[in-house]
Design an enzyme around this catalytic site. Structure first.
Site, PDB file in Angstrom:
ATOM      1  CB  SER A   1     -29.644  19.878 -15.668  1.00 13.18           C
ATOM      2  OG  SER A   1     -30.112  19.850 -14.509  1.00 13.18           O
TER       3      SER A   1
ATOM      4  CE  LYS B   1     -28.964  22.704 -13.061  1.00  8.68           C
ATOM      5  NZ  LYS B   1     -29.874  24.069 -13.836  1.00  8.68           N
TER       6      LYS B   1
ATOM      7  CE  LYS C   1     -32.066  20.459 -11.631  1.00  2.70           C
ATOM      8  NZ  LYS C   1     -32.650  21.957 -11.508  1.00  2.70           N
TER       9      LYS C   1
ATOM     10  CG  ASP D   1     -30.528  24.136  -9.865  1.00  8.08           C
ATOM     11  OD1 ASP D   1     -30.756  24.716  -8.724  1.00  8.08           O
ATOM     12  OD2 ASP D   1     -31.150  24.009 -10.834  1.00  8.08           O
TER      13      ASP D   1
ATOM     14  CD  GLU E   1     -29.408  26.644 -11.480  1.00  8.03           C
ATOM     15  OE1 GLU E   1     -28.434  26.231 -12.041  1.00  8.03           O
ATOM     16  OE2 GLU E   1     -30.380  26.779 -12.107  1.00  8.03           O
TER      17      GLU E   1
ATOM     18  CG  ASP F   1     -33.435  28.853 -12.107  1.00  8.92           C
ATOM     19  OD1 ASP F   1     -34.510  29.538 -12.636  1.00  8.92           O
ATOM     20  OD2 ASP F   1     -33.360  27.591 -12.376  1.00  8.92           O
TER      21      ASP F   1
ATOM     22  CE  LYS G   1     -34.103  27.450 -15.629  1.00  9.26           C
ATOM     23  NZ  LYS G   1     -34.878  26.698 -14.536  1.00  9.26           N
TER      24      LYS G   1
ATOM     25  N   GLY H   1     -32.449  25.640 -18.924  1.00  9.13           N
ATOM     26  CA  GLY H   1     -33.389  24.829 -19.547  1.00  9.13           C
ATOM     27  C   GLY H   1     -34.707  24.515 -18.979  1.00  9.13           C
TER      28      GLY H   1
HETATM   29  O1  OSB Z   1     -33.845  24.694 -12.197  1.00 12.32           O
HETATM   30  O2  OSB Z   1     -32.725  24.617 -13.828  1.00 12.32           O
HETATM   31  C1  OSB Z   1     -33.762  24.071 -13.192  1.00 12.32           C
HETATM   32  C2  OSB Z   1     -35.605  21.581 -15.312  1.00 12.32           C
HETATM   33  C3  OSB Z   1     -37.010  21.817 -14.913  1.00 12.32           C
HETATM   34  C4  OSB Z   1     -37.069  23.032 -13.918  1.00 12.32           C
HETATM   35  C5  OSB Z   1     -36.111  23.848 -13.402  1.00 12.32           C
HETATM   36  C6  OSB Z   1     -34.918  23.313 -13.613  1.00 12.32           C
HETATM   37  C7  OSB Z   1     -34.585  22.086 -14.479  1.00 12.32           C
HETATM   38  C8  OSB Z   1     -33.290  21.866 -15.006  1.00 12.32           C
HETATM   39  C9  OSB Z   1     -33.143  20.940 -16.380  1.00 12.32           C
HETATM   40  O3  OSB Z   1     -32.424  21.886 -14.104  1.00 12.32           O
HETATM   41  C10 OSB Z   1     -32.827  21.917 -17.586  1.00 12.32           C
HETATM   42  C11 OSB Z   1     -32.617  21.092 -18.593  1.00 12.32           C
HETATM   43  O4  OSB Z   1     -31.685  20.517 -19.165  1.00 12.32           O
HETATM   44  O5  OSB Z   1     -33.426  21.544 -19.395  1.00 12.32           O
HETATM   45 MG    MG Z   2     -32.228  26.074 -11.482  1.00 12.62          MG
END
Ligand code: OSB
Ligand code: MG
Length: 368
Positions: A135, A161, A163, A188, A213, A238, A262, A290
């Site tokens: 991510s 992924k 952001k 995402d 996402e 999510d 999650k 994550g």
């Molecule tokens: O939206 O998936 C998410 C991290 C913190 C809060 C939300 C998200 C995330 C990540 C990181 O996308 C995922 C990771 O590598 O732990």
């Molecule tokens: Mg997410």
């Protein structure tokens, strides 16, 4: 399992780099570890609440409060045969899933350790090598984003992924797709868009993304369904999914076609399995999200990822991507884009006790 003692511990752990999303920046993690002492075993879990209520309303501090003042008093001195029984006792706690999940997951860990089996076996998983992706947070430039995406693919990661947020989307994604025409690519938004942004989001259809996402509000399903009907790309939910019922409703109305699962967001492993089963019954794949976890939470995520419907790479990249030194002895490193599930018993990881002690900001022992 007779619960004799519960311990809460807040650990300070600094990410190697600031992780930026549409809802804010995280670097100095305040990680809450929960230990459940039962039948002579210590089960440990990580609460995934953040430092500020940007992703969800829970924070390290609200989780501490709920665990100490409401959850622990209900559990101490009591016996539970299964995590489902323990959850039933906690049904009076509305919401606060991340807090409840932490104690539930620690219970699973203690139980698996007592039985001498790895957690994945208790959960009923079958996969052993877990495909993982990365991510990638919001960067300062498109060039830097492309560079980091290329590096991660060179390291073997199976999915990238990105952001996104308004103003950091189509152009940036186009550049990454240009550089990596064949990579499994996703985005995402962490709820940064509104339904009126549908034309903008539809432009993303050109890039062959595996999913978009959580584009819309954290508490929405209805608008996501309206948006999904206008997109060729699948929506992955999510933030909107907190329970098996949410999953059923979201998939039934077509709010998305994929779920980021999650374990903390849905109240623990028991409920995560139910969400998994519902998604599977709809023919919708799930993957393991994550929350910038230490090795404790990362290991739990890998165990959950052994279930059959985890059909897409998870956000369970190498521990060393995030931390100079993790708080568990075992290395959780991806090789060729695959993480191996830690061998048991329990979660299969052990705390580096001295390091954890040094990083501890507060520690509380709760007894009946
Ligand atoms: O939206 O998936 C998410 C991290 C913190 C809060 C939300 C998200 C995330 C990540 C990181 O996308 C995922 C990771 O590598 O732990
Ligand atoms: Mg997410």
């Amino acid at each position: 399992m007779h619960i004799e003692r519960i311990e809460l511990r807040e650990v300070a752990l600094r990410l190697k780099f600031p992780f930026r999303t549409s809802f804010g920046v995280e670097q100095d993690r305040r990680i809450l570890l929960v230990s459940v002492f039962a039948d002579g075993q210590e089960g440990v879990a990580e609460c995934v609440a953040g430092e500020f209520p940007g992703y969800a309303y829970e924070t390290t501090d609200t989780a501490w409060h709920v665990l100490k003042d409401f959850v622990a008093p209900k559990l101490l001195g009591r016996s539970f045969a299964t995590a489902a029984e323990l959850l039933h006792e906690l049904r009076f706690v509305r919401g606060h899933n991340m807090a409840v999940a932490a104690v539930e997951m620690a219970f699973w860990d203690a139980q698996a350790r007592a039985l001498g089996v790895p957690l994945w076996q208790l959960l009923g998983g079958r996969l052993r090598d877990i495909p993982v992706g990365i991510s990638l947070g919001i960067q300062d430039s498109i060039e830097r984003t492309v560079e980091l995406a290329e590096q991660s693919v060179a390291q073997g990661y199976r999915r990238v992924k990105l952001k996104i947020e308004p103003g950091w989307d189509v152009q940036m994604v186009a550049a990454v797709r240009d550089a990596l025409p064949d990579v499994d690519l996703t985005v995402d938004a962490n709820s940064a868009y509104r339904l009126t942004d549908a034309p903008r989001l539809r432009e993303l259809d050109a890039f062959g993304l595996a999913y978009i996402e959580q584009p819309l509000a954290h508490d929405d399903l209805i608008d996501h369904a309206a948006l999904q009907s206008q997109l060729a790309t699948a929506i992955c939910l999510d933030e909107s999914i907190h329970s098996p019922d949410d999953a059923r409703k979201g998939l039934a109305i077509g709010a998305g076609r994929v779920i980021n699962l999650k374990v903390g967001r849905v109240r623990g492993h028991h409920e995560a399995r139910r969400v998994h089963d519902i998604a599977q019954s709809f023919g919708a794949p799930v993957w393991c999200g994550g929350m910038l976890e230490s090795g404790v939470g990362r290991a739990a995520n890998l165990h959950l990822s052994t279930l059959d419907d985890f059909l897409m790479p998870g956000d369970t990249s190498s521990s060393s991507r995030y931390w100079d030194e993790d708080i568990v002895e075992e290395a959780l490193e991806a090789k060729d884009g695959l993480q191996t599930v830690p061998a048991g018993p329990g979660s299969g990881v052990t705390l580096k006790r001295d390091l954890v002690e040094r990083l501890t900001n507060r520690h509380e022992v709760l007894k009946g």
